[in-house]
Design a protein around this motif. Structure first.
Motif, PDB file in Angstrom:
ATOM      1  N   SER A  30      -2.187   3.546  -4.483  1.00  0.00           N
ATOM      2  CA  SER A  30      -3.039   2.683  -3.662  1.00  0.00           C
ATOM      3  C   SER A  30      -4.390   3.318  -3.417  1.00  0.00           C
ATOM      4  CB  SER A  30      -2.347   2.366  -2.336  1.00  0.00           C
ATOM      5  OG  SER A  30      -2.094   3.560  -1.623  1.00  0.00           O
TER       6      SER A  30
ATOM      7  N   SER B  52       0.813  -1.213   0.000  1.00  0.00           N
ATOM      8  CA  SER B  52       0.000   0.000   0.000  1.00  0.00           C
ATOM      9  C   SER B  52       0.853   1.272   0.000  1.00  0.00           C
ATOM     10  CB  SER B  52      -0.958   0.007   1.187  1.00  0.00           C
ATOM     11  OG  SER B  52      -0.229  -0.062   2.399  1.00  0.00           O
ATOM     12  N   ASN B  53       2.137   1.147   0.268  1.00  0.00           N
ATOM     13  CA  ASN B  53       3.039   2.309   0.238  1.00  0.00           C
ATOM     14  C   ASN B  53       3.503   2.662  -1.163  1.00  0.00           C
ATOM     15  OD1 ASN B  53       2.934   2.582   2.989  1.00  0.00           O
ATOM     16  ND2 ASN B  53       5.005   1.846   3.375  1.00  0.00           N
ATOM     17  N   TYR B  54       3.206   1.777  -2.117  1.00  0.00           N
ATOM     18  CA  TYR B  54       3.797   1.934  -3.436  1.00  0.00           C
ATOM     19  C   TYR B  54       2.817   2.456  -4.476  1.00  0.00           C
ATOM     20  CZ  TYR B  54       7.045  -1.327  -1.233  1.00  0.00           C
ATOM     21  OH  TYR B  54       7.914  -1.933  -0.363  1.00  0.00           O
TER      22      TYR B  54
ATOM     23  N   ASP C 203       8.307   3.556  -4.089  1.00  0.00           N
ATOM     24  CA  ASP C 203       8.054   3.696  -2.661  1.00  0.00           C
ATOM     25  C   ASP C 203       7.935   5.173  -2.310  1.00  0.00           C
ATOM     26  OD1 ASP C 203       8.114   3.752   0.120  1.00  0.00           O
ATOM     27  OD2 ASP C 203       9.486   2.057   0.253  1.00  0.00           O
TER      28      ASP C 203
ATOM     29  N   SER D 197       7.561   6.562   0.526  1.00  0.00           N
ATOM     30  CA  SER D 197       8.223   6.957   1.773  1.00  0.00           C
ATOM     31  C   SER D 197       9.725   7.123   1.598  1.00  0.00           C
ATOM     32  CB  SER D 197       7.937   5.953   2.879  1.00  0.00           C
ATOM     33  OG  SER D 197       8.400   4.671   2.509  1.00  0.00           O
TER      34      SER D 197
END
Length: 117
Positions: free
Chosen positions: A53, A30-32, A99, A101
Protein backbone atom coordinates in the motif's frame (compact mmCIF):
# COMPACT_ATOMS: atom_id res chain seq x y z
CA UNK A 1 -13.33 -12.79 5.00
CA UNK A 2 -11.60 -11.15 2.08
CA UNK A 3 -13.01 -11.77 -1.38
CA UNK A 4 -11.07 -11.09 -4.55
CA UNK A 5 -12.63 -10.98 -8.00
CA UNK A 6 -10.43 -10.81 -11.07
CA UNK A 7 -11.43 -9.64 -14.53
CA UNK A 8 -9.83 -8.68 -17.81
CA UNK A 9 -8.33 -11.91 -19.08
CA UNK A 10 -8.76 -13.15 -22.61
CA UNK A 11 -7.14 -14.11 -25.87
CA UNK A 12 -4.57 -11.76 -27.37
CA UNK A 13 -1.98 -11.98 -30.11
CA UNK A 14 1.75 -11.86 -29.36
CA UNK A 15 2.83 -8.26 -28.90
CA UNK A 16 -0.60 -7.28 -27.69
CA UNK A 17 -1.75 -5.96 -24.34
CA UNK A 18 -4.30 -6.64 -21.63
CA UNK A 19 -5.21 -5.09 -18.31
CA UNK A 20 -6.26 -7.28 -15.43
CA UNK A 21 -8.27 -5.95 -12.52
CA UNK A 22 -8.85 -7.39 -9.06
CA UNK A 23 -11.52 -5.95 -6.81
CA UNK A 24 -11.22 -6.70 -3.09
CA UNK A 25 -13.97 -6.67 -0.51
CA UNK A 26 -14.45 -7.70 3.09
CA UNK A 27 -11.22 -6.41 4.54
CA UNK A 28 -8.98 -3.42 5.04
CA UNK A 29 -7.34 -3.01 1.67
CA UNK A 30 -4.53 -0.84 2.94
CA UNK A 31 -3.39 -3.68 5.22
CA UNK A 32 -2.63 -5.93 2.29
CA UNK A 33 0.29 -6.45 0.04
CA UNK A 34 -1.45 -7.12 -3.26
CA UNK A 35 0.02 -9.36 -5.87
CA UNK A 36 -0.50 -11.11 -9.16
CA UNK A 37 0.57 -14.70 -9.63
CA UNK A 38 0.23 -17.02 -12.58
CA UNK A 39 0.17 -20.72 -13.25
CA UNK A 40 0.78 -22.24 -16.64
CA UNK A 41 -0.25 -25.83 -17.44
CA UNK A 42 2.14 -28.29 -15.85
CA UNK A 43 4.00 -25.58 -13.96
CA UNK A 44 4.01 -24.26 -10.43
CA UNK A 45 2.31 -21.02 -9.54
CA UNK A 46 4.77 -18.14 -9.71
CA UNK A 47 4.81 -14.56 -8.54
CA UNK A 48 4.44 -11.99 -11.31
CA UNK A 49 4.24 -8.69 -9.43
CA UNK A 50 3.49 -7.45 -5.92
CA UNK A 51 2.76 -4.03 -4.52
CA UNK A 52 2.41 -2.74 -0.97
CA UNK A 53 0.00 0.00 0.00
CA UNK A 54 3.00 2.26 0.42
CA UNK A 55 4.04 1.80 -3.18
CA UNK A 56 6.79 -0.80 -2.92
CA UNK A 57 6.77 -2.96 -6.06
CA UNK A 58 8.55 -6.10 -7.13
CA UNK A 59 8.41 -7.90 -10.46
CA UNK A 60 9.48 -11.24 -11.80
CA UNK A 61 12.47 -10.87 -14.10
CA UNK A 62 10.46 -12.33 -16.96
CA UNK A 63 7.96 -9.44 -16.94
CA UNK A 64 10.12 -6.46 -15.98
CA UNK A 65 9.67 -3.64 -18.44
CA UNK A 66 6.49 -5.16 -19.87
CA UNK A 67 4.06 -5.44 -16.95
CA UNK A 68 3.03 -2.74 -14.51
CA UNK A 69 1.22 -3.30 -11.24
CA UNK A 70 -0.82 -0.51 -9.70
CA UNK A 71 -3.44 -0.15 -7.01
CA UNK A 72 -6.24 2.25 -6.21
CA UNK A 73 -6.71 2.13 -2.45
CA UNK A 74 -9.87 4.22 -2.71
CA UNK A 75 -11.44 1.62 -5.00
CA UNK A 76 -9.93 -1.42 -3.26
CA UNK A 77 -8.63 -2.53 -6.63
CA UNK A 78 -5.30 -3.69 -7.98
CA UNK A 79 -4.41 -3.76 -11.65
CA UNK A 80 -1.88 -5.48 -13.85
CA UNK A 81 -1.14 -3.75 -17.13
CA UNK A 82 0.48 -6.24 -19.48
CA UNK A 83 2.16 -5.13 -22.69
CA UNK A 84 4.33 -6.80 -25.32
CA UNK A 85 2.71 -10.08 -24.40
CA UNK A 86 4.49 -13.29 -25.31
CA UNK A 87 3.22 -16.81 -25.85
CA UNK A 88 4.97 -17.80 -22.65
CA UNK A 89 2.80 -15.38 -20.68
CA UNK A 90 -0.12 -17.73 -21.26
CA UNK A 91 -1.43 -18.85 -17.87
CA UNK A 92 -4.19 -18.49 -15.35
CA UNK A 93 -3.54 -15.27 -13.47
CA UNK A 94 -4.49 -15.07 -9.81
CA UNK A 95 -4.89 -12.08 -7.56
CA UNK A 96 -3.50 -12.40 -4.04
CA UNK A 97 -3.93 -10.35 -0.90
CA UNK A 98 -1.37 -10.90 1.85
CA UNK A 99 -2.51 -9.57 5.21
CA UNK A 100 0.51 -8.10 6.95
CA UNK A 101 -1.20 -8.12 10.36
CA UNK A 102 -2.32 -11.75 10.39
CA UNK A 103 -0.04 -13.34 7.82
CA UNK A 104 -3.05 -14.68 5.99
CA UNK A 105 -3.28 -15.07 2.24
CA UNK A 106 -6.38 -14.73 0.12
CA UNK A 107 -6.79 -15.73 -3.52
CA UNK A 108 -9.12 -14.89 -6.35
CA UNK A 109 -10.62 -17.47 -8.63
CA UNK A 110 -8.20 -16.75 -11.46
CA UNK A 111 -8.57 -15.38 -14.96
CA UNK A 112 -7.23 -17.01 -18.10
CA UNK A 113 -4.76 -15.13 -20.28
CA UNK A 114 -3.95 -16.76 -23.60
CA UNK A 115 -1.35 -15.31 -25.94
CA UNK A 116 -1.57 -16.92 -29.34
CA UNK A 117 -1.56 -16.05 -33.01
Amino acid sequence: QVQLVESGGGLVQPGGFLRLSCAASGGIFSNYVMGWYRQAPGKQRESVAVMSSGGYMNYADSVKGRFTISRDNAKNTVYLQMTSLKVEDTAVYYCNAHDLSSGGDYWGQGTQVTVSS
